[in-house]
Design an enzyme around this catalytic site. Structure first.
Site, mmCIF file in Angstrom:
data_model
loop_
_atom_site.group_PDB
_atom_site.id
_atom_site.type_symbol
_atom_site.label_atom_id
_atom_site.label_comp_id
_atom_site.label_asym_id
_atom_site.label_seq_id
_atom_site.Cartn_x
_atom_site.Cartn_y
_atom_site.Cartn_z
ATOM 1 N N GLY A 25 4.179 -2.790 -2.482
ATOM 2 C CA GLY A 25 3.175 -3.926 -3.082
ATOM 3 C C GLY A 25 4.235 -5.302 -3.267
ATOM 4 O O GLY A 25 5.102 -5.430 -2.207
ATOM 5 N N SER A 146 -1.114 -11.527 -15.337
ATOM 6 C CA SER A 146 -2.331 -10.907 -14.298
ATOM 7 C C SER A 146 -3.478 -11.938 -14.840
ATOM 8 O O SER A 146 -3.693 -12.259 -16.017
ATOM 9 C CB SER A 146 -2.732 -9.554 -14.506
ATOM 10 O OG SER A 146 -4.092 -9.280 -14.121
ATOM 11 N N TYR A 171 -5.685 -2.278 -20.134
ATOM 12 C CA TYR A 171 -4.782 -2.882 -19.050
ATOM 13 C C TYR A 171 -4.722 -4.390 -19.159
ATOM 14 O O TYR A 171 -3.581 -4.865 -19.225
ATOM 15 C CB TYR A 171 -5.162 -2.476 -17.602
ATOM 16 C CG TYR A 171 -4.712 -3.419 -16.427
ATOM 17 C CD1 TYR A 171 -3.305 -3.003 -15.927
ATOM 18 C CD2 TYR A 171 -5.279 -4.381 -16.055
ATOM 19 C CE1 TYR A 171 -2.467 -3.507 -15.140
ATOM 20 C CE2 TYR A 171 -4.491 -5.125 -14.933
ATOM 21 C CZ TYR A 171 -3.207 -4.766 -14.502
ATOM 22 O OH TYR A 171 -2.512 -5.619 -13.692
#
Length: 301
Positions: A25, A146, A171
């Site tokens: 990734g 994120s 998360y």
């Protein structure tokens, strides 16, 4: 589409760069570009066989070392061995992370697994490598945030999500904590008069090995949604640009946060990104730092 590209990465020869989660990734592309531009790249990975295969394919000056960010004993062992061999480290990219589905899981140390991997491990690793970073001429630490951090809130009475666990919410909280850490690290480095730069980045909506897999357990419809989701994401080679800019652009200042510029920062050329209110709050930063120091036993700055 124009903007900052890998062609603008300066010569990295003579620099030691540590990239966590470098075998796939975003981490794989980050490590590959750093090696391509001359850095000695340490691939810090849980699966060393996969790491060696990644290193073989990318070429350049690389080495593979085992690191499990969810285990504090692994973090300590990795840092001790690395600094024995590399007393000076120029760049630490805290790229590795985990996203979980299903029931709550804990780390070997008893912490909620996403919080342990995404925040506590990088916090401890950075502290244990700080002296080696301080010995470099222009050292830098990059924290990977994120978009999910903007919809999350930290509950200091339940950092481990024991009362009301939902995997996706946990998360988001872990990535908010990662973001708070990167910002608070910058504050503390500045206060200490350190030349080390702490910068942050997020990849927007980026196609990775996690995108379809996150839906696999939800049956035929879930698999279809996962595959359709690939169409709404940008490739890893574009999603990695914010963190590569944070890691290598000579003009980056401490505390800067990079992400894609278009469609609510989901894709497009690299620009400065927006922090959530809690991520930017110094009081939240101080409180999380104190909690991380107590939980990990690693105190610094």
């Amino acid at each position: 589409m124009t903007g900052w590209t890998t062609d603008r990465i300066p010569d990295q020869r003579g620099r030691v760069a540590v990239v966590t989660g470098a075998n796939s990734g975003l981490g794989l592309v980050t490590a590959t570009e750093l090696a391509r531009h001359g850095a000695h790249v340490v691939l810090a990975v849980r699966n060393t066989a996969a790491g060696r295969e990644a290193a073989r394919r990318m070429g350049g000056d690389t080495e593979v070392r085992e690191l499990d960010l969810a285990r504090l004993d692994s973090v300590r062992a990795f840092a001790a061995k690395l600094t024995a061999d590399h007393p000076t480290i120029d760049l630490l990219v805290n790229n590795a992370g985990v996203v979980l589905l299903g029931p709550r899981r804990t780390s070997a140390d008893g912490f909620e697994l996403q919080f342990a991997t995404n925040m506590l491990g990088p916090y401890a690793l950075t502290g244990l490598l700080l002296d080696a970073l301080a010995g470099a001429r222009a050292a830098r630490v990059v924290s990977l945030s994120s978009l999910t951090h903007r919809n999350a809130r930290l509950d200091f009475g339940d950092l481990m999500s024991e009362r009301d666990y939902r995997a996706s919410a946990a998360y988001g909280r872990s990535k908010l904590a990662t973001t708070v850490f990167g910002v608070e690290l910058d504050r503390r480095l500045r206060s200490a008069g350190s030349p080390i730069v702490s910068a942050l980045a997020h990849p927007g909506l980026t196609r990775s090995n996690l995108t379809p897999r996150a839906w696999e357990h939800r049956g035929r419809l879930g698999r279809l949604i996962g595959r359709l989701g690939l169409l709404a994401t940008q490739p890893v080679e574009r999603g990695v640009l914010p963190q590569l800019r944070a890691a290598t652009d000579p003009d980056v200042r401490g505390g800067q946060f990079f992400g894609p510029s278009r469609l609510f920062e989901t894709w497009g050329p690299v620009t400065e990104a927006r922090l959530s209110r809690q991520a930017a709050d110094p009081a939240v930063g101080r409180r999380l730092w104190a909690a991380a120091a107590e939980l990990t036993g690693v105190s610094y700055l």
